[in-house]
Design an enzyme around this catalytic site. Structure first.
Site, mmCIF file in Angstrom:
data_model
loop_
_atom_site.group_PDB
_atom_site.id
_atom_site.type_symbol
_atom_site.label_atom_id
_atom_site.label_comp_id
_atom_site.label_asym_id
_atom_site.label_seq_id
_atom_site.Cartn_x
_atom_site.Cartn_y
_atom_site.Cartn_z
ATOM 1 C CE1 TYR A 30 -3.604 2.630 0.758
ATOM 2 C CE2 TYR A 30 -2.160 3.306 2.558
ATOM 3 C CZ TYR A 30 -3.249 3.535 1.747
ATOM 4 O OH TYR A 30 -3.985 4.683 1.900
ATOM 5 C CD GLU A 52 -8.096 7.730 5.537
ATOM 6 O OE1 GLU A 52 -8.106 7.697 6.781
ATOM 7 O OE2 GLU A 52 -7.105 7.399 4.865
ATOM 8 C CD1 TRP A 60 -4.061 2.252 5.547
ATOM 9 C CD2 TRP A 60 -6.225 2.814 5.614
ATOM 10 N NE1 TRP A 60 -4.588 2.087 4.282
ATOM 11 C CE2 TRP A 60 -5.905 2.422 4.295
ATOM 12 C CE3 TRP A 60 -7.534 3.206 5.910
ATOM 13 C CZ2 TRP A 60 -6.842 2.420 3.270
ATOM 14 C CZ3 TRP A 60 -8.468 3.199 4.881
ATOM 15 C CH2 TRP A 60 -8.124 2.809 3.582
#
Length: 212
Positions: A30, A52, A60
């Site tokens: 990522y 988010e 995350w």
């Protein structure tokens, strides 16, 4: 071996990267392939802002590892489809163990899909709206090091964008959430100095055609 500056770590390939990937392979992928690279696709922008919001209070990494489940549950984040979700869909989502089963965040995603349609109608695309909030060079730090990154969970640009979205009826779009979105979608380049991806991302941003 020379000690790396704070906020950097070395992967087995010997290249320094932002240390937040924690040497986890999915997080590293990522970091290298997505984070900070400019995005103009409306679905991806909508997806990221919604995710988010789901991340609020969580990591995350938790959301990233459930991202495919979220995509399946929310129709690939096609906001025109999500905008048509009703109470039956909410109940189905609350029973889905593959996502974060938070009623407020689920309802927020549906609400934001409806607001996204309005915004895309007004600006021609979500991308045109979001990129109109890209901060200018004069609003960016002269050097992006670890101390600067940690000291600035929000910025003037993220506070402005958050305020604009809230005025339009969006929810779960506080300035910290919005700044994380801006970092991920390439509206800013917050790979710190010395990260192998920083210059590459900056080149991508320089070639990127801003939506209008």
């Amino acid at each position: 071996m020379e000690e790396l500056p704070a906020g950097l770590s070395t992967w087995p390939d010997g290249k320094p990267r932002c240390a937040w990937h924690g040497n986890l392979s999915d997080y590293l992928g990522y970091h290298d392939r997505e984070w900070g690279r400019p995005v103009s696709d409306d679905r991806r922008l909508f997806e990221k802002l919604c995710l988010e919001g789901f991340q609020s209070g969580l990591s995350w990494l938790t959301i990233l590892r459930k991202r495919e489940n979220f995509r399946e549950a929310f129709e690939g984040f096609d906001f025109e489809r999500v905008a048509r979700f009703g109470e039956t869909d909410v109940e189905k989502l609350l029973a889905n163990p593959g996502i974060i089963r938070h009623a407020g965040k689920i309802r927020s995603t549906i609400n934001n899909a409806r607001r996204a349609i309005e915004l895309a109608d007004e600006y021609g695309s979500l991308a045109a709206f979001f990129w109109s909030h890209e901060p200018g060079p004069e609003q960016r730090p002269a050097v992006m090091d670890y101390a600067t990154l940690r000291a600035n969970p929000t910025t003037e640009a993220s506070r402005r964008l958050s305020k604009d979205l809230k005025k339009r009826g969006w929810t779960f779009v506080g300035p910290t959430t919005v700044y994380a979105f801006m970092q991920a979608m390439g509206l800013v380049n917050d790979h710190i100095e010395g990260c192998v991806c920083r210059a590459e991302v900056e080149q991508e941003r320089s070639r990127f055609r801003r939506p209008a």
